[in-house]
Enzyme design. Structure first.
Site, PDB file in Angstrom:
ATOM      1  N   ARG A 180       0.821  -1.219   0.000  1.00 32.45           N
ATOM      2  CA  ARG A 180       0.000   0.000   0.000  1.00 32.45           C
ATOM      3  C   ARG A 180       0.851   1.263   0.000  1.00 32.45           C
ATOM      4  NH1 ARG A 180      -2.059   0.951   6.048  1.00 32.45           N
ATOM      5  NH2 ARG A 180      -0.448  -0.180   7.170  1.00 32.45           N
ATOM      6  N   LYS A 183       2.600   6.532   1.267  1.00 31.40           N
ATOM      7  CA  LYS A 183       1.946   5.406   1.947  1.00 31.40           C
ATOM      8  C   LYS A 183       0.431   5.574   1.869  1.00 31.40           C
ATOM      9  CE  LYS A 183       2.523   2.764   6.245  1.00 31.40           C
ATOM     10  NZ  LYS A 183       3.369   2.626   7.437  1.00 31.40           N
ATOM     11  N   GLY A 190      -4.882  -1.597  -0.084  1.00 31.98           N
ATOM     12  CA  GLY A 190      -3.851  -0.654  -0.523  1.00 31.98           C
ATOM     13  C   GLY A 190      -3.945   0.712   0.136  1.00 31.98           C
ATOM     14  N   ASP A 217      10.608  -7.316   8.434  1.00 35.45           N
ATOM     15  CA  ASP A 217      10.286  -6.439   7.298  1.00 35.45           C
ATOM     16  C   ASP A 217      10.067  -4.995   7.757  1.00 35.45           C
ATOM     17  OD1 ASP A 217       7.976  -8.025   8.368  1.00 35.45           O
ATOM     18  OD2 ASP A 217       6.837  -6.486   7.333  1.00 35.45           O
ATOM     19  N   ASP A 221       8.413   2.115   9.867  1.00 32.39           N
ATOM     20  CA  ASP A 221       7.085   1.493   9.792  1.00 32.39           C
ATOM     21  C   ASP A 221       6.364   1.526  11.136  1.00 32.39           C
ATOM     22  OD1 ASP A 221       6.521   1.021   7.214  1.00 32.39           O
ATOM     23  OD2 ASP A 221       6.487  -1.159   7.336  1.00 32.39           O
TER      24      ASP A 221
HETATM   25  P1  AMP Z   1       2.624  -3.392   8.114  1.00 31.09           P
HETATM   26  O1  AMP Z   1       1.853  -4.085   9.185  1.00 31.09           O
HETATM   27  O2  AMP Z   1       2.088  -2.026   7.779  1.00 31.09           O
HETATM   28  O3  AMP Z   1       4.098  -3.377   8.368  1.00 31.09           O
HETATM   29  O4  AMP Z   1       2.386  -4.241   6.787  1.00 31.09           O
HETATM   30  C1  AMP Z   1       2.754  -5.591   6.616  1.00 31.09           C
HETATM   31  C2  AMP Z   1       2.514  -5.980   5.171  1.00 31.09           C
HETATM   32  O5  AMP Z   1       1.125  -5.882   4.859  1.00 31.09           O
HETATM   33  C3  AMP Z   1       3.227  -5.109   4.136  1.00 31.09           C
HETATM   34  O6  AMP Z   1       3.538  -5.932   3.043  1.00 31.09           O
HETATM   35  C4  AMP Z   1       2.165  -4.096   3.781  1.00 31.09           C
HETATM   36  O7  AMP Z   1       2.379  -3.509   2.532  1.00 31.09           O
HETATM   37  C5  AMP Z   1       0.915  -4.950   3.798  1.00 31.09           C
HETATM   38  N1  AMP Z   1      -0.293  -4.161   4.093  1.00 31.09           N
HETATM   39  C6  AMP Z   1      -0.651  -3.613   5.265  1.00 31.09           C
HETATM   40  N2  AMP Z   1      -1.835  -2.982   5.165  1.00 31.09           N
HETATM   41  C7  AMP Z   1      -2.239  -3.129   3.891  1.00 31.09           C
HETATM   42  C8  AMP Z   1      -3.391  -2.723   3.154  1.00 31.09           C
HETATM   43  N3  AMP Z   1      -4.373  -2.019   3.724  1.00 31.09           N
HETATM   44  N4  AMP Z   1      -3.457  -3.066   1.858  1.00 31.09           N
HETATM   45  C9  AMP Z   1      -2.481  -3.778   1.262  1.00 31.09           C
HETATM   46  N5  AMP Z   1      -1.399  -4.218   1.895  1.00 31.09           N
HETATM   47  C10 AMP Z   1      -1.260  -3.902   3.187  1.00 31.09           C
HETATM   48 MG    MG Z   2       5.662  -2.936   7.416  1.00 29.07          MG
END
Ligand code: AMP
Ligand code: MG
Length: 486
Positions: free
Chosen positions: A93, A113, A126, A252, A262
């Site tokens: 996203r 973002k 996304g 990650d 993040d």
């Molecule tokens: P995060 O928890 O933000 O570190 O995200 C972990 C993974 O989930 C990463 O690959 C993000 O890009 C994906 N991700 C989190 N929220 C979304 C969303 N609303 N739509 C698509 N991908 C997401």
């Molecule tokens: Mg992340």
């Protein structure tokens, strides 16, 4: 000073090609409105502050317009989430719009973002909601002001585009700045997919763009790993010394540059609690406050594993073993400054541990304790702070030792106060403060988030008239449940 259209791009990561990222255009959000902007982050791009007042600014950072030199791409990476390997994550996203080179020759990634779906979105929409975008914005700029390495945030844009989480919310976008968006998980992806030529190419990119000094070392990749270990030891020491809980230390979410990266359900401690779990979804407390130290080392081990095709295992192991002693040295150094000590003493670690145990058992406010300790002479400060402790016998014994220890560093109170106030913030981004300004912003009132951001940008200054932001949380603000949903 530049206008928004004057930025110079040099997209080094995009040039690595399609094995590393995929071209994707941002999907704009409707009726964009600028919520908050960071003047300090604007200077990183040499942007004239008035640029933020233009219509175009909100349009650009809501995905409606792009620079012709931008090459928006979604990066591929994987990573260990809560200890389990997830073979494919990537920017689900967010998009790397391009790399801007400022007048000083520094490179800054522009990362949007909440820019819509990508091939890495899996089941996600996304999008990012206003609430989480404001939280990341405030924390990025506040940690930087506290002297804690962090990605930066240029602005947040709100919209009328609906998104569904536990309830209906609205989409927002955050423009994040960092000198690199390469995570530990980037290396893991190429290691576990057995694409070791690409792993090497990624390593060469990181070395030449971010750690050029390592290229002169006999083993450049080992030198790079050592640099990452050192930077993370320093980073985690800052988190622990200032009571910052990240909440989702998946590999990650760990930056190769050793910056806080993040932001999700993070929190600064209010009452000191070594076992605090800020992420409501973290059932086992894997990412509890005190676990951040071993978890950082665990993540570095995961990175080291991914580097085994490039560096002998024994050398990686030996370097990884530097993490704990480096961390401990940085942590003690920061805590000594917080306690007003100039010199170091073998007994310091024990005195710090005793203080934390006393604070824990009496639920003492972690940030305000240190600020008050420096505000007046040790005698006066300790007499006042004593009221906050339940174990008075324990506190009195500690206070006696603290007084004796502090006396060795000189008795000039004016100097001590200046020194301690420069290490102990008056203003901390407490969860209840973030929640108050989010509630207002969700109603369309952006005044509170702008004011809070301004106050938190100068956390060590007294700022008369704004003292209410230094208060401990009200009862409702102590039990906010922040989950991964964002
Ligand atoms: P995060 O928890 O933000 O570190 O995200 C972990 C993974 O989930 C990463 O690959 C993000 O890009 C994906 N991700 C989190 N929220 C979304 C969303 N609303 N739509 C698509 N991908 C997401
Ligand atoms: Mg992340």
């Amino acid at each position: 000073m530049k206008s928004l259209t004057d930025l110079t791009f040099d997209n080094r990561f995009a040039r690595l090609g399609d094995a590393f990222s995929t071209p994707v255009l941002p999907e704009p959000i409707a009726e964009p409105r600028l919520v908050v902007v960071s003047p300090a982050a604007m200077t990183l791009l040499d942007l004239e502050p008035r640029e933020a007042d233009s219509e175009e600014f909100a349009q650009v950072f809501a995905g409606h317009k792009l620079w012709s030199e931008a090459e928006p791409r979604a990066m591929v990476y994987s990573g260990h989430q809560f200890g389990s390997y997830n073979p494919r994550l990537g920017d689900g996203r967010g998009l790397l719009l391009g790399e801007v080179v400022n007048d000083a020759g520094e490179y800054w990634d522009l990362h949007l973002k909440g820019a819509g779906q990508t091939p890495y979105s899996r089941m996600g929409d996304g999008r990012a909601v206003l609430r989480s975008s404001i939280r990341e914005f405030l924390a990025s700029e506040h940690l930087h002001a506290l002297g804690i390495p962090s990605s930066r945030a240029l602005c947040v844009t709100a919209s009328s585009t609906p998104v569904w989480r536990e309830k209906q919310e609205s989409a927002a976008m955050l423009l994040r700045l960092a000198q690199s968006h390469v995570r530990f998980g980037h290396f893991e992806y190429f290691y576990y997919t057995r694409q070791h030529d690409l792993l090497k190419q990624l390593g060469e990119h990181v070395l030449s763009c971010h750690f050029p000094a390592c290229l002169a070392q006999p083993e450049p990749y080992l030198a790079m790993f050592r640099e990452v270990v050192e930077r993370n030891a320093e980073l985690i020491a800052h988190w622990q010394a200032y009571g910052f809980c990240h909440g989702v230390m998946n590999s990650d979410n760990m930056s190769i540059l050793g910056i806080t990266f993040d932001y999700g359900p993070y929190a600064f401690l209010d009452d000191f609690d070594a076992n605090h779990i800020c992420n409501h979804s973290d059932d086992t407390g894997r990412y509890s406050f005190s676990n951040q130290v071993p978890i950082a080392q665990w993540n570095l081990a995961a990175l080291g594993q991914a580097l085994t095709p490039l560096v002998p295992l024994d050398a990686l192991r030996e370097t990884l073993n530097l993490f704990l002693p480096l961390y401990q040295a940085h942590y003690l150094d920061l805590m000594r400054r917080r306690l007003g000590w100039l010199s170091s003493d073998v007994g310091d670690e024990g005195l710090i541990q005793r203080l934390l145990q006393l604070m824990q058992s009496s639920a003492v406010d972690y940030s305000n304790f240190f600020r008050e300790l420096g505000a007046s002479t040790p005698d006066q400060a300790l007499a006042r702070l004593r009221e906050d402790f339940i174990d008075l016998k324990g506190f009195d014994a500690w206070a006696c030792d603290y007084r004796a220890r502090s006396a060795r560093d000189g008795a000039d109170q004016a100097q001590r106060r200046a020194r301690m106030h420069a290490a102990n913030p008056k203003y901390i981004l407490r969860n209840y403060l973030a929640q108050q300004v989010i509630d207002a912003a969700e109603q369309g009132d952006y005044g509170p988030v702008r004011e809070l951001h301004a106050v938190l940008s100068r956390p060590f200054d007294e700022q008369p008239g704004f003292e209410r932001y230094a208060q401990r949380p009200p009862e409702w603000g102590k039990h906010l449940e922040i989950s991964c949903s964002s």
